[in-house]
Design a protein around this motif. Structure first.
Motif, mmCIF file in Angstrom:
data_model
loop_
_atom_site.group_PDB
_atom_site.id
_atom_site.type_symbol
_atom_site.label_atom_id
_atom_site.label_comp_id
_atom_site.label_asym_id
_atom_site.label_seq_id
_atom_site.Cartn_x
_atom_site.Cartn_y
_atom_site.Cartn_z
ATOM 1 N N GLY A 159 -16.275 24.570 14.820
ATOM 2 C CA GLY A 159 -15.668 24.503 15.936
ATOM 3 C C GLY A 159 -15.901 23.292 16.938
ATOM 4 O O GLY A 159 -15.096 23.207 17.741
ATOM 5 N N PHE A 160 -17.001 22.741 16.538
ATOM 6 C CA PHE A 160 -17.404 21.554 17.138
ATOM 7 C C PHE A 160 -16.741 20.243 16.639
ATOM 8 O O PHE A 160 -17.059 19.249 16.992
ATOM 9 N N GLY A 161 -16.296 20.400 15.492
ATOM 10 C CA GLY A 161 -15.461 19.421 14.873
ATOM 11 C C GLY A 161 -16.398 18.663 13.547
ATOM 12 O O GLY A 161 -16.277 17.616 13.344
ATOM 13 N N TYR A 162 -17.569 19.333 13.063
ATOM 14 C CA TYR A 162 -18.244 18.732 12.001
ATOM 15 C C TYR A 162 -18.685 19.701 11.228
ATOM 16 O O TYR A 162 -18.643 20.917 11.539
ATOM 17 N N GLU A 200 -25.618 30.318 17.448
ATOM 18 C CA GLU A 200 -24.612 30.302 17.843
ATOM 19 C C GLU A 200 -24.300 28.724 18.472
ATOM 20 O O GLU A 200 -23.127 28.355 19.103
ATOM 21 N N GLY A 201 -25.262 27.777 18.164
ATOM 22 C CA GLY A 201 -24.945 26.316 18.401
ATOM 23 C C GLY A 201 -25.356 26.120 20.133
ATOM 24 O O GLY A 201 -25.200 24.759 20.231
ATOM 25 N N HIS A 202 -26.154 26.918 20.655
ATOM 26 C CA HIS A 202 -26.549 26.844 21.933
ATOM 27 C C HIS A 202 -28.269 26.215 22.050
ATOM 28 O O HIS A 202 -28.986 26.670 21.241
ATOM 29 N N THR A 203 -28.467 25.140 22.872
ATOM 30 C CA THR A 203 -29.799 24.728 23.100
ATOM 31 C C THR A 203 -30.573 26.070 23.464
ATOM 32 O O THR A 203 -30.072 26.845 24.120
#
Length: 131
Positions: free
Chosen positions: A16-19, A41-44
């Protein structure tokens, strides 16, 4: 040329972030996308620089492991530090020494104004060799 793109299930889904997290080229080189202090979930998870560095390198180890590799197989790092200063360099240097001792991989450090997501203070990508 054979290229295998994978995303370890232990790391967040980055599509979803393009990589993607890992690219293996011809079975000899493995490229690991920028890893950071990300949760499932990809959050810091922290605003502390040292904590973000630790988590980013833990995630790097997970990505390497998904390709059957470990830190010893890494020969190149690129690191990105928001508002770089000597204190942050010291934190990074200690982490590199903890993992690689007195034989660290080649590295390019880039000081940046910001990274991809709000709250990201550090990111590391890597190139590793199979065998």
């Amino acid at each position: 040329m054979t290229i295998e793109i994978t995303n370890p299930p232990e790391l967040h889904d980055p599509t979803g972030f393009g990589y993607s997290h890992v690219a293996r080229v011809r079975g000899e080189l493995v490229f690991i996308a920028g890893q950071y202090d990300s949760d499932a979930e990809g959050h810091t998870t922290s605003t502390d620089f040292a904590t973000q560095v630790d988590r980013a390198f833990t995630n790097l180890g997970t990505a390497l492991g998904s390709a059957g590799l470990d830190y010893a197989d890494v020969f190149q790092l690129r690191t990105f530090i928001v508002d770089h200063d000597l204190g942050k360099l010291e934190v990074l240097g200690k982490k590199i020494a903890e993992i690689w001792g007195d034989r660290p991989p080649v590295q390019t450090l880039v000081g940046v104004a910001a990274l991809a997501l709000p709250g990201m203070l550090f990111e590391v990508d890597a190139v590793a060799a199979v065998g």
